[in-house]
Motif scaffolding. Structure first.
Motif, PDB file in Angstrom:
ATOM      1  N   PRO A 148       0.827  -1.215   0.000  1.00  0.00           N
ATOM      2  CA  PRO A 148       0.000   0.000   0.000  1.00  0.00           C
ATOM      3  C   PRO A 148       0.855   1.256   0.000  1.00  0.00           C
ATOM      4  N   SER A 149       0.299   2.313  -0.533  1.00  0.00           N
ATOM      5  CA  SER A 149       1.016   3.595  -0.537  1.00  0.00           C
ATOM      6  C   SER A 149       0.780   4.321   0.780  1.00  0.00           C
ATOM      7  N   ILE A 150       1.636   5.305   1.039  1.00  0.00           N
ATOM      8  CA  ILE A 150       1.556   6.115   2.251  1.00  0.00           C
ATOM      9  C   ILE A 150       1.611   7.581   1.841  1.00  0.00           C
ATOM     10  N   GLY A 151       0.612   8.337   2.230  1.00  0.00           N
ATOM     11  CA  GLY A 151       0.584   9.757   1.897  1.00  0.00           C
ATOM     12  C   GLY A 151      -0.213  10.042   0.640  1.00  0.00           C
ATOM     13  N   ASP A 152      -0.398  11.322   0.345  1.00  0.00           N
ATOM     14  CA  ASP A 152      -1.117  11.774  -0.848  1.00  0.00           C
ATOM     15  C   ASP A 152      -0.139  12.368  -1.852  1.00  0.00           C
ATOM     16  N   PRO A 153      -0.313  12.077  -3.148  1.00  0.00           N
ATOM     17  CA  PRO A 153       0.607  12.606  -4.170  1.00  0.00           C
ATOM     18  C   PRO A 153       0.291  14.061  -4.516  1.00  0.00           C
ATOM     19  N   LEU A 154       0.451  14.947  -3.546  1.00  0.00           N
ATOM     20  CA  LEU A 154       0.191  16.363  -3.817  1.00  0.00           C
ATOM     21  C   LEU A 154       1.200  16.914  -4.813  1.00  0.00           C
ATOM     22  N   ARG A 155       2.364  16.289  -4.857  1.00  0.00           N
ATOM     23  CA  ARG A 155       3.407  16.617  -5.829  1.00  0.00           C
ATOM     24  C   ARG A 155       4.321  15.411  -5.949  1.00  0.00           C
ATOM     25  N   SER A 156       5.194  15.418  -6.944  1.00  0.00           N
ATOM     26  CA  SER A 156       6.151  14.329  -7.120  1.00  0.00           C
ATOM     27  C   SER A 156       7.293  14.455  -6.115  1.00  0.00           C
ATOM     28  N   VAL A 157       7.866  13.323  -5.753  1.00  0.00           N
ATOM     29  CA  VAL A 157       9.060  13.342  -4.900  1.00  0.00           C
ATOM     30  C   VAL A 157      10.216  13.914  -5.713  1.00  0.00           C
ATOM     31  N   GLU A 158      10.940  14.877  -5.159  1.00  0.00           N
ATOM     32  CA  GLU A 158      12.054  15.501  -5.855  1.00  0.00           C
ATOM     33  C   GLU A 158      13.344  15.332  -5.070  1.00  0.00           C
ATOM     34  N   HIS A 159      14.451  15.658  -5.740  1.00  0.00           N
ATOM     35  CA  HIS A 159      15.774  15.448  -5.132  1.00  0.00           C
ATOM     36  C   HIS A 159      15.888  16.111  -3.771  1.00  0.00           C
ATOM     37  N   GLU A 160      15.429  17.347  -3.671  1.00  0.00           N
ATOM     38  CA  GLU A 160      15.596  18.120  -2.446  1.00  0.00           C
ATOM     39  C   GLU A 160      14.832  17.545  -1.261  1.00  0.00           C
ATOM     40  N   ASP A 161      13.898  16.632  -1.532  1.00  0.00           N
ATOM     41  CA  ASP A 161      13.179  15.998  -0.426  1.00  0.00           C
ATOM     42  C   ASP A 161      14.124  15.172   0.449  1.00  0.00           C
ATOM     43  N   ILE A 162      15.228  14.727  -0.116  1.00  0.00           N
ATOM     44  CA  ILE A 162      16.226  13.996   0.681  1.00  0.00           C
ATOM     45  C   ILE A 162      16.827  14.924   1.728  1.00  0.00           C
ATOM     46  N   ARG A 163      17.142  16.138   1.322  1.00  0.00           N
ATOM     47  CA  ARG A 163      17.669  17.114   2.274  1.00  0.00           C
ATOM     48  C   ARG A 163      16.594  17.491   3.309  1.00  0.00           C
ATOM     49  N   ARG A 164      15.370  17.649   2.837  1.00  0.00           N
ATOM     50  CA  ARG A 164      14.283  18.034   3.737  1.00  0.00           C
ATOM     51  C   ARG A 164      14.010  16.959   4.789  1.00  0.00           C
ATOM     52  N   VAL A 165      14.004  15.696   4.380  1.00  0.00           N
ATOM     53  CA  VAL A 165      13.702  14.633   5.340  1.00  0.00           C
ATOM     54  C   VAL A 165      14.851  14.466   6.341  1.00  0.00           C
ATOM     55  N   ASN A 166      16.080  14.745   5.923  1.00  0.00           N
ATOM     56  CA  ASN A 166      17.194  14.730   6.870  1.00  0.00           C
ATOM     57  C   ASN A 166      17.054  15.839   7.901  1.00  0.00           C
ATOM     58  N   ARG A 167      16.636  17.005   7.430  1.00  0.00           N
ATOM     59  CA  ARG A 167      16.392  18.111   8.362  1.00  0.00           C
ATOM     60  C   ARG A 167      15.287  17.727   9.353  1.00  0.00           C
ATOM     61  N   LEU A 168      14.252  17.063   8.844  1.00  0.00           N
ATOM     62  CA  LEU A 168      13.153  16.614   9.694  1.00  0.00           C
ATOM     63  C   LEU A 168      13.625  15.551  10.687  1.00  0.00           C
ATOM     64  N   MET A 169      14.485  14.665  10.239  1.00  0.00           N
ATOM     65  CA  MET A 169      15.035  13.627  11.123  1.00  0.00           C
ATOM     66  C   MET A 169      15.808  14.248  12.280  1.00  0.00           C
ATOM     67  N   TYR A 170      16.617  15.261  12.003  1.00  0.00           N
ATOM     68  CA  TYR A 170      17.401  15.901  13.059  1.00  0.00           C
ATOM     69  C   TYR A 170      16.513  16.692  14.019  1.00  0.00           C
ATOM     70  N   ARG A 171      15.531  17.401  13.481  1.00  0.00           N
ATOM     71  CA  ARG A 171      14.617  18.139  14.369  1.00  0.00           C
ATOM     72  C   ARG A 171      13.861  17.159  15.265  1.00  0.00           C
ATOM     73  N   THR A 172      13.474  16.018  14.723  1.00  0.00           N
ATOM     74  CA  THR A 172      12.767  15.003  15.505  1.00  0.00           C
ATOM     75  C   THR A 172      13.653  14.465  16.620  1.00  0.00           C
ATOM     76  N   SER A 173      14.910  14.200  16.312  1.00  0.00           N
ATOM     77  CA  SER A 173      15.821  13.644  17.322  1.00  0.00           C
ATOM     78  C   SER A 173      16.125  14.658  18.418  1.00  0.00           C
ATOM     79  N   VAL A 174      16.260  15.932  18.066  1.00  0.00           N
ATOM     80  CA  VAL A 174      16.477  16.973  19.080  1.00  0.00           C
ATOM     81  C   VAL A 174      15.246  17.091  19.967  1.00  0.00           C
TER      82      VAL A 174
END
Length: 322
Positions: free
Chosen positions: A279-305
């Motif tokens: 099954p899929s997760i989330g809604d395709p409001l837009r396509s996944v792009e390269h910069e999402d890798i940087r964004r999810v890393n930023r989110l990972m660090y904010r979550t850990s802090v």
């Protein structure tokens, strides 16, 4: 527990700065060697039947967990006998090694670098180092999506869950958790080889990650505005899609990340040459792009802090209420 929290905080900072240098031997690799060599021995001892393999896998998992946690306990016990600060330094060093935030960021950013170079074969190779699926069929969006998914999923079992165990029981519980996690990653497959032998390890991993996965998903959704992402959409997708995975734990952080980013993750994937419908997760409001890798890393660090701050807050509250 205060010593555990101080060591965890220092280890977290060290991981943030240095990550896992390739020249420094990692204790999880030692656990991996123990699993690889022990599997052959336990399979040889027990009958080659479904019941025999189930028993072999259970005793094998208990053996690996005991060795992986008792040995650090003994070494720490000896360190405390020698000098309290030596023991604390050893705890800090092990905490640092058991956290994988910087390593996760480093490996996923290699994927981003390759994508930005327009080098798809290099990007596929880079992402193959951090995912279990087949990568040779992935296009650029598929590669970026795979990297985003693995950062999101491993925020729980690579960062938040170890932090919780380290806070509660120091490196001993940290190594116990890592041994369970490594067992699952090496033998917890539902294929012909490990269907019975790896079942105990897989179920045990589900148990020890049940609370951390849900805490991680909640904290990731809560951290989304700190990363410039959508809080409301993160919580909506987290609550809706957190069970969209065969594993009871894997979809929680993926759902929070998908909602925060406004993209669709998961779905069908190839493993060992076979297509698996998921099954899929989330809604395709837009396509996944390269910069999402940087964004999810930023989110990972904010979550850990946020998790580290929450752990300290709970401890201070407990001290006040005593």
């Amino acid at each position: 527990m205060r010593w555990n929290l101080l060591a965890l905080t220092a280890g977290f900072v060290l991981d943030w700065i240095f990550g896992d240098p390739r020249w420094l031997y990692h204790p999880v690799r030692a656990i991996g060697v123990l699993i690889s060599r022990g599997e052959t021995i336990f399979r040889r001892v027990f009958p080659k039947s479904p019941q025999g393999e189930l028993a072999a896998g259970a005793f094998f998992a208990v053996f690996v967990i005991l060795v992986s946690s008792v040995l650090p306990f003994l070494l720490l016990f000896l360190a405390w006998k020698i000098n309290v600060w030596f023991a604390f330094a050893l705890s800090v060093f092990w905490d640092y090694q058991l956290l994988a935030a910087k390593s996760l960021k480093t490996e996923s950013m290699r994927v981003l670098d390759a994508l930005q170079e327009k080098n798809l074969p290099k990007a596929r190779q880079a992402v193959s180092m951090i995912v279990g699926r087949d990568t040779e069929r992935l296009d650029e969006e598929g590669v970026a999506k795979a990297a985003v998914e693995t950062v999101a999923e491993n925020t729980s079992d690579g960062v938040i869950a170890p932090m919780l165990f380290l806070a509660l029981g120091g490196p001993v519980l940290g190594f116990l958790y890592k041994s369970v996690n490594t067992l699952d990653s090496m033998v917890g497959y539902k294929n012909e080889t490990y269907l019975y032998f790896g079942r105990f390890s897989a179920k045990l991993d589900d148990v020890v990650n049940w609370i951390p996965a849900r805490m991680s998903g909640f904290l990731m959704a809560l951290a989304s505005p700190l990363s410039g992402l959508s809080l409301g959409h993160a919580f909506r997708i987290y609550l809706r899609d957190r069970k969209n995975h065969a594993s009871p734990n894997s979809a929680h952080t993926e759902a929070a990340a998908a909602g925060a980013l406004g993209v669709q993750l998961a779905g069908n994937a190839w493993y060992f040459g076979k297509l698996y419908e998921k099954p899929s997760i989330g809604d395709p409001l837009r396509s996944v792009e390269h910069e999402d890798i940087r964004r999810v890393n930023r989110l990972m660090y904010r979550t850990s802090v946020l998790a580290l701050a929450g752990i300290w807050g709970l401890w201070l509250l407990w001290k006040v209420l005593q």
